[in-house]
Design a protein around this motif. Structure first.
Motif, PDB file in Angstrom:
ATOM      1  N   GLN A 126       0.848  -1.194   0.000  1.00 53.72           N
ATOM      2  CA  GLN A 126       0.000   0.000   0.000  1.00 53.72           C
ATOM      3  C   GLN A 126       0.884   1.245   0.000  1.00 53.72           C
ATOM      4  O   GLN A 126       2.090   1.152   0.241  1.00 53.72           O
ATOM      5  N   PRO A 127       0.322   2.400  -0.288  1.00 53.52           N
ATOM      6  CA  PRO A 127       1.155   3.613  -0.244  1.00 53.52           C
ATOM      7  C   PRO A 127       1.605   3.893   1.181  1.00 53.52           C
ATOM      8  O   PRO A 127       0.780   3.898   2.104  1.00 53.52           O
ATOM      9  N   CYS A 128       2.918   4.069   1.379  1.00 54.56           N
ATOM     10  CA  CYS A 128       3.444   4.349   2.727  1.00 54.56           C
ATOM     11  C   CYS A 128       4.259   5.623   2.668  1.00 54.56           C
ATOM     12  O   CYS A 128       5.119   5.770   1.779  1.00 54.56           O
ATOM     13  N   SER A 129       4.045   6.489   3.633  1.00 50.92           N
ATOM     14  CA  SER A 129       4.866   7.701   3.710  1.00 50.92           C
ATOM     15  C   SER A 129       6.192   7.310   4.350  1.00 50.92           C
ATOM     16  O   SER A 129       6.237   6.856   5.492  1.00 50.92           O
ATOM     17  N   LEU A 130       7.263   7.542   3.613  1.00 54.54           N
ATOM     18  CA  LEU A 130       8.588   7.169   4.140  1.00 54.54           C
ATOM     19  C   LEU A 130       8.927   7.978   5.381  1.00 54.54           C
ATOM     20  O   LEU A 130       9.459   7.447   6.359  1.00 54.54           O
ATOM     21  N   ARG A 131       8.598   9.260   5.301  1.00 54.29           N
ATOM     22  CA  ARG A 131       8.941  10.145   6.418  1.00 54.29           C
ATOM     23  C   ARG A 131       8.249   9.682   7.706  1.00 54.29           C
ATOM     24  O   ARG A 131       8.876   9.599   8.760  1.00 54.29           O
ATOM     25  N   THR A 132       6.960   9.295   7.570  1.00 53.22           N
ATOM     26  CA  THR A 132       6.212   8.842   8.756  1.00 53.22           C
ATOM     27  C   THR A 132       6.801   7.527   9.277  1.00 53.22           C
ATOM     28  O   THR A 132       7.009   7.361  10.484  1.00 53.22           O
ATOM     29  N   ALA A 133       7.099   6.607   8.346  1.00 55.51           N
ATOM     30  CA  ALA A 133       7.636   5.304   8.769  1.00 55.51           C
ATOM     31  C   ALA A 133       8.966   5.494   9.497  1.00 55.51           C
ATOM     32  O   ALA A 133       9.217   4.860  10.536  1.00 55.51           O
ATOM     33  N   VAL A 134       9.824   6.360   8.969  1.00 58.58           N
ATOM     34  CA  VAL A 134      11.130   6.580   9.597  1.00 58.58           C
ATOM     35  C   VAL A 134      10.946   7.227  10.970  1.00 58.58           C
ATOM     36  O   VAL A 134      11.582   6.826  11.957  1.00 58.58           O
ATOM     37  N   GLN A 135      10.043   8.219  11.028  1.00 62.48           N
ATOM     38  CA  GLN A 135       9.841   8.921  12.299  1.00 62.48           C
ATOM     39  C   GLN A 135       9.362   7.961  13.387  1.00 62.48           C
ATOM     40  O   GLN A 135       9.854   7.989  14.517  1.00 62.48           O
ATOM     41  N   GLN A 136       8.450   7.034  12.992  1.00 62.42           N
ATOM     42  CA  GLN A 136       7.943   6.042  13.955  1.00 62.42           C
ATOM     43  C   GLN A 136       9.087   5.189  14.502  1.00 62.42           C
ATOM     44  O   GLN A 136       9.200   4.947  15.696  1.00 62.42           O
TER      45      GLN A 136
END
Ligand code: ADP
Length: 391
Positions: free
Chosen positions: A238-248
Motif C-alpha cells: 500500500q502507499p506508505c509515507s517514508l517520512r512517517t515510517a522513519v519517524q515512527q
C-alpha cells in the motif's frame, strides 16, 4: 515392293521412337518422383534430427555418445558447456573434447563393465564443478560393441545448497545452545540454593529473562527468514509515507539511542510515498537504524535520508559515523549469521540475522540493498523501493 518395305521401316521406326520417348519420359518421371521422395525423406530426416537436437539440448544433463573407436557421434549443449567444447568436435576423440583422463578411463572401463553408475568427478578450473557420471556400453543385435553413452549430472549447485543448509543448521544450533545453556546454569544455581540470597536471585532471574528474550528474538527472526525463503510471506502492499515510517522507527528506538548518547536525524522530505508493506518497511528501517545505534560511535549520529531515482524507485540511506565495516566483510554482512565482531554482536543482543532479513524483505518488494563504508568513516546502508504512483 521397296515402297512397302520403306513404309514398314518408317512405321517401325516411328513406333520405336514413340516407345522410346515414352520410356524416356517414364524414366524422367520416375527420376522426378524418386527425387521428390528423396527430398521428402531428407526433410523428414532433418526434422527428426532437429527434434532430437532440440530434445537433447533441452536436457539438464550432459550427454555424449561415442562410436566403437571412441569418437564422438552425438553431444548436447549441456555436455558442451560443461566441458567447454563446440559441436564442431563431433567426429573428434573424447579426449580432444573433454580433455579429462578420468572420463576417458571411465569409457575404457565400459569395455568390461556394461554399466557404470554414479561415478563422481570433480572438474577443476576457475569455476570447479562436481559431476555425477552414468555410463553404458552400446552393443548391436549380435552383441558386438558399437560405442558408449555417457550422461553427466551437474551436482555443483546441489552440493553448495547442501553445504549452506548444513552450515545454517550448525549456526542455528549454536545460537540456540548459547542462551539455553546460560538459562540452564542460572536455573541450576538457583535450585542449588542461590534462591535464598535475594541479590543472587535477582541477578540470576535477570539472566534467565534476558536470554529467554534472546531466544524469542532468534526464533522470530528464523521464522521470518523461513517465510521469506518459502515465498509464503504475503506483502500487504500500500502507499506508505517514508517520512512517517522513519519517524515512527526513530521514536521506537529513541530509548536505545539515549543509552549510547546518540543523535538520530531524518532528512526525508514530506510526501515521498513508496509502494510497500508498512510492517515490513518498519522492520527494515528498525534493523538498519538499530544497527547504526549498536555499531555506530557512542555520542555519534545516525542519519536517515532518501532520494527519488530516475527508474521510478526511491533510495533510502541509513548512515552512521562509527568505525565502519572492513572491505572483506562488506560483501558478507547480508549473509545469515555473518558478524564482523561476534562478541560485540552478542553483547548487543544481535542474532546475526537482521541484515539477511533486510535484504530478503527488500528483494521481496522488488528492491535492492547495498552497503558502502570507509574504515573510520562509518557505514551507509542503502535500499530501494518502488515509488507509489496512482497511474
Ligand atoms: P546482528 O544481529 O549481529 O546485528 P546483522 O545481520 O544486523 O546482525 O548484522 C551483521 C553484522 O554486520 C553485525 O554483526 C556487524 O558486525 C555488522 N554491521 C551491521 N551494521 C553495521 C554498522 N552500521 N556498522 C558496522 N558494522 C555493522
Amino acid at each position: 515392293m521397296s515402297f512397302v518395305f520403306a513404309l514398314l521401316a518408317a512405321v517401325i521406326a516411328s513406333l520405336w521412337w514413340t516407345a522410346r520417348r515414352r520410356h524416356l519420359a517414364e524414366v524422367a518421371r520416375h527420376a522426378e518422383e524418386m527425387a521428390a521422395l528423396r527430398a521428402v525423406h531428407v526433410a523428414a530426416q532433418q526434422a527428426q534430427q532437429q527434434r532430437l537436437e532440440t530434445l537433447l539440448d533441452s536436457m539438464v544433463e550432459g550427454l555424449l555418445v561415442l562410436d566403437a573407436t571412441g569418437r564422438i557421434t552425438l553431444s548436447n549443449r549441456a555436455a558442451e558447456s560443461l566441458f567447454g567444447f563446440s559441436r564442431l568436435m563431433i567426429g573428434g576423440t573424447l579426449l580432444e573434447a573433454v580433455r579429462n583422463h578420468e572420463v576417458a578411463a571411465l569409457v575404457a572401463r565400459l569395455a568390461t563393465e556394461p554399466v557404470i553408475l554414479d561415478h563422481e568427478l570433480r572438474l577443476e578450473g576457475p569455476a570447479p564443478h562436481i559431476l555425477q557420471i552414468n555410463g553404458a556400453a552400446l552393443n548391436d543385435a549380435a552383441g558386438a560393441r558399437t560405442g558408449a553413452l555417457l550422461v553427466f549430472h551437474d551436482l555443483t549447485r546441489m552440493r553448495e545448497l547442501e553445504g549452506a543448509r548444513q552450515e545454517f543448521v550448525a549456526n542455528v544450533s549454536h545460537e540456540l545452545r548459547t542462551p539455553l545453556s546460560l538459562i540452564k546454569s542460572a536455573a541450576e544455581t538457583l535450585l542449588d540454593g542461590a534462591k535464598a540470597d535475594p541479590v543472587a536471585l535477582d541477578r540470576l532471574l535477570a539472566i534467565i529473562d534476558r536470554h529467554a528474550d534472546r531466544l524469542t528474538l532468534l526464533i522470530d527472526d528464523l521464522l521470518m527468514l523461513a517465510r521469506l525463503d518459502s515465498g509464503r510471506l504475503t506483502l500487504n502492499l500500500q502507499p506508505c509515507s517514508l517520512r512517517t515510517a522513519v519517524q515512527q522507527t526513530l521514536d521506537d528506538l529513541a530509548p536505545r539511542a539515549k543509552v549510547r548518547a546518540m543523535q538520530m536525524e531524518s532528512t526525508l522530505p514530506e510526501g515521498l510515498l513508496v509502494h510497500a508493506d508498512p510492517d515490513r518497511l518498519n522492520q527494515v528501517l528498525f534493523n538498519l537504524i538499530d544497527n547504526g545505534i549498536k555499531y555506530g560511535r557512542a555520542c555519534g549520529v545516525v542519519t536517515v535520508s532518501g532520494r527519488p531515482l530516475d527508474n521510478g524507485k526511491v533510495e533510502v540511506c541509513v548512515r552512521d559515523d562509527g568505525p565502519g565495516i572492513p572491505p572483506e566483510a562488506r560483501a558478507r554482512v547480508f549473509e545469515r549469521f555473518y558478524r564482523v565482531d561476534k562478541a560485540r554482536s552478542r553483547e548487543q543482543g544481535g542474532t546475526g540475522l537482521g541484515l539477511a532479513i533486510v535484504k530478503h524483505v527488500v528483494l521481496a518488494h522488488g528492491g535492492q540493498v547495498r552497503v558502502e563504508s570507509e574504515m573510520g568513516q562509518g557505514a551507509a546502508f542503502y535500499f530501494t523501493l518502488q515509488v507509489f504512483s496512482t497511474d
